[in-house]
Design a protein around this motif. Sequence first.
Motif, PDB file in Angstrom:
ATOM      1  N   SER A 229       0.844  -1.194   0.000  1.00  0.00           N
ATOM      2  CA  SER A 229       0.000   0.000   0.000  1.00  0.00           C
ATOM      3  C   SER A 229       0.880   1.244   0.000  1.00  0.00           C
ATOM      4  O   SER A 229       2.089   1.174   0.234  1.00  0.00           O
ATOM      5  CB  SER A 229      -0.907   0.007   1.227  1.00  0.00           C
ATOM      6  OG  SER A 229      -0.117   0.095   2.408  1.00  0.00           O
ATOM      7  N   TYR A 230       0.255   2.387  -0.280  1.00  0.00           N
ATOM      8  CA  TYR A 230       0.951   3.666  -0.171  1.00  0.00           C
ATOM      9  C   TYR A 230       0.707   4.204   1.238  1.00  0.00           C
ATOM     10  O   TYR A 230      -0.441   4.275   1.694  1.00  0.00           O
ATOM     11  CB  TYR A 230       0.430   4.639  -1.224  1.00  0.00           C
ATOM     12  CG  TYR A 230       0.769   4.203  -2.635  1.00  0.00           C
ATOM     13  CD1 TYR A 230       1.949   4.592  -3.240  1.00  0.00           C
ATOM     14  CD2 TYR A 230      -0.108   3.374  -3.360  1.00  0.00           C
ATOM     15  CE1 TYR A 230       2.266   4.181  -4.535  1.00  0.00           C
ATOM     16  CE2 TYR A 230       0.198   2.962  -4.645  1.00  0.00           C
ATOM     17  CZ  TYR A 230       1.391   3.368  -5.222  1.00  0.00           C
ATOM     18  OH  TYR A 230       1.692   2.956  -6.503  1.00  0.00           O
ATOM     19  N   LYS A 231       1.763   4.552   1.928  1.00  0.00           N
ATOM     20  CA  LYS A 231       1.657   4.928   3.327  1.00  0.00           C
ATOM     21  C   LYS A 231       1.205   6.381   3.474  1.00  0.00           C
ATOM     22  O   LYS A 231       1.910   7.314   3.072  1.00  0.00           O
ATOM     23  CB  LYS A 231       2.999   4.731   4.035  1.00  0.00           C
ATOM     24  CG  LYS A 231       3.577   3.320   3.873  1.00  0.00           C
ATOM     25  CD  LYS A 231       2.583   2.235   4.303  1.00  0.00           C
ATOM     26  CE  LYS A 231       3.169   0.838   4.116  1.00  0.00           C
ATOM     27  NZ  LYS A 231       2.183  -0.224   4.403  1.00  0.00           N
ATOM     28  N   LEU A 271      -5.311   8.002  -1.717  1.00  0.00           N
ATOM     29  CA  LEU A 271      -5.717   9.401  -1.835  1.00  0.00           C
ATOM     30  C   LEU A 271      -7.107   9.620  -1.243  1.00  0.00           C
ATOM     31  O   LEU A 271      -7.384  10.656  -0.632  1.00  0.00           O
ATOM     32  CB  LEU A 271      -5.698   9.828  -3.309  1.00  0.00           C
ATOM     33  CG  LEU A 271      -4.328   9.847  -3.992  1.00  0.00           C
ATOM     34  CD1 LEU A 271      -4.466  10.261  -5.455  1.00  0.00           C
ATOM     35  CD2 LEU A 271      -3.367  10.777  -3.270  1.00  0.00           C
ATOM     36  N   SER A 272      -7.982   8.619  -1.397  1.00  0.00           N
ATOM     37  CA  SER A 272      -9.366   8.778  -0.932  1.00  0.00           C
ATOM     38  C   SER A 272      -9.464   8.894   0.581  1.00  0.00           C
ATOM     39  O   SER A 272     -10.321   9.610   1.100  1.00  0.00           O
ATOM     40  CB  SER A 272     -10.229   7.611  -1.428  1.00  0.00           C
ATOM     41  OG  SER A 272     -10.008   6.431  -0.667  1.00  0.00           O
ATOM     42  N   GLU A 290      -1.528  14.273 -10.462  1.00  0.00           N
ATOM     43  CA  GLU A 290      -0.824  15.323  -9.727  1.00  0.00           C
ATOM     44  C   GLU A 290      -0.067  14.760  -8.529  1.00  0.00           C
ATOM     45  O   GLU A 290       0.801  15.427  -7.972  1.00  0.00           O
ATOM     46  CB  GLU A 290      -1.821  16.390  -9.253  1.00  0.00           C
ATOM     47  CG  GLU A 290      -2.349  17.266 -10.387  1.00  0.00           C
ATOM     48  CD  GLU A 290      -3.431  18.220  -9.916  1.00  0.00           C
ATOM     49  OE1 GLU A 290      -3.963  18.026  -8.788  1.00  0.00           O
ATOM     50  OE2 GLU A 290      -3.758  19.154 -10.670  1.00  0.00           O
ATOM     51  N   SER A 291      -0.387  13.535  -8.136  1.00  0.00           N
ATOM     52  CA  SER A 291       0.313  12.901  -7.026  1.00  0.00           C
ATOM     53  C   SER A 291       1.731  12.528  -7.435  1.00  0.00           C
ATOM     54  O   SER A 291       1.967  12.041  -8.545  1.00  0.00           O
ATOM     55  CB  SER A 291      -0.433  11.640  -6.570  1.00  0.00           C
ATOM     56  OG  SER A 291       0.354  10.876  -5.674  1.00  0.00           O
ATOM     57  N   GLY A 292       2.670  12.751  -6.547  1.00  0.00           N
ATOM     58  CA  GLY A 292       4.046  12.369  -6.814  1.00  0.00           C
ATOM     59  C   GLY A 292       4.235  10.871  -6.904  1.00  0.00           C
ATOM     60  O   GLY A 292       5.290  10.406  -7.339  1.00  0.00           O
TER      61      GLY A 292
END
Length: 301
Positions: A229-231, A271-272, A290-292
């Motif tokens: 997952s993205y932290k 992001l949500s 737009e997210s890095g």
Amino acid sequence: MSNMTVVGSLSTDFVVTADKRPTVGETIFGELFTTTFGGKGANQAVAAARLGGQVSMIGTVGSDLFGKEIVLNLENNSIDTTFVERVTQKPSGSAHITVVDGDNSIIYIPGANDEITKEQINLAQSQLESSDVVIIQNETPLDIIEQVIQTCFEKGIKTIYNPAPAKKVDQALIDQVTYFTPNESEFTLLFPTLTLSEGMAKYPNKLIVTMGSKGVYFNDGEKEVHVDSYKVTPIDTTGAGDTFNGAFGVALTAGLDMIESIRFGNLAAALSIQKFGAQSGMPTLVEMKESGLYEKEWNIK
């Protein structure tokens, strides 16, 4: 552009945030109350539409004010509502959500969602057949779920079956779906005699288990695969799973492979949960890019 159909629930979410959950007989002060749009079907449709999918919704709402607003919200998100029926015998569905420390607990009342009929699915046959993927969940009656999945299986249409909330599912139904996406607790309820590894080995490239901050797991036919997952620091996890499923569907129909589709879904979910509300937190494709953390090679348009 992905041509997608979502069959499922539509509801209004009544959300309370508090610093703790009350015990039996206890009254406490909450921090905030709001109403938002929800229903797992509508959530997944909105998630996919915001990410560029051409989405049609099949479902049922009441003839009350909530039903009118639910349909208008879908249309405002560029979702085709041709096959959303209005019924008079039951009110629109609702979910009553308590959020404490970013985690949610939910009481779901199906209402009009239980009034979807086989005839309604038959009328939408051409829509199903024109779809690149069909997404369905468990907030509609099981006979409808079975009809949709069997129809798609016979017609060679890819399906994503998100078995939430968990209910007993026949083995033959799982065999017919393309992707089966429970979370960790749903997997345990659905497969009480199997370990996670045994379950994934039994359904390679089909069973995709989402585990929140621990990422997503599946078996590729040779080995277990973990997609991290993205932290991020969550504000509200409501709708994270729905965001993942909608985004996963968009990525698959855009031609991404399994791992990259899961990564795309993981980023959308991450992001949500940094915003409040199920649908209000769902990112657009512009916000994703737009997210890095967005991968340019995904090349989703």
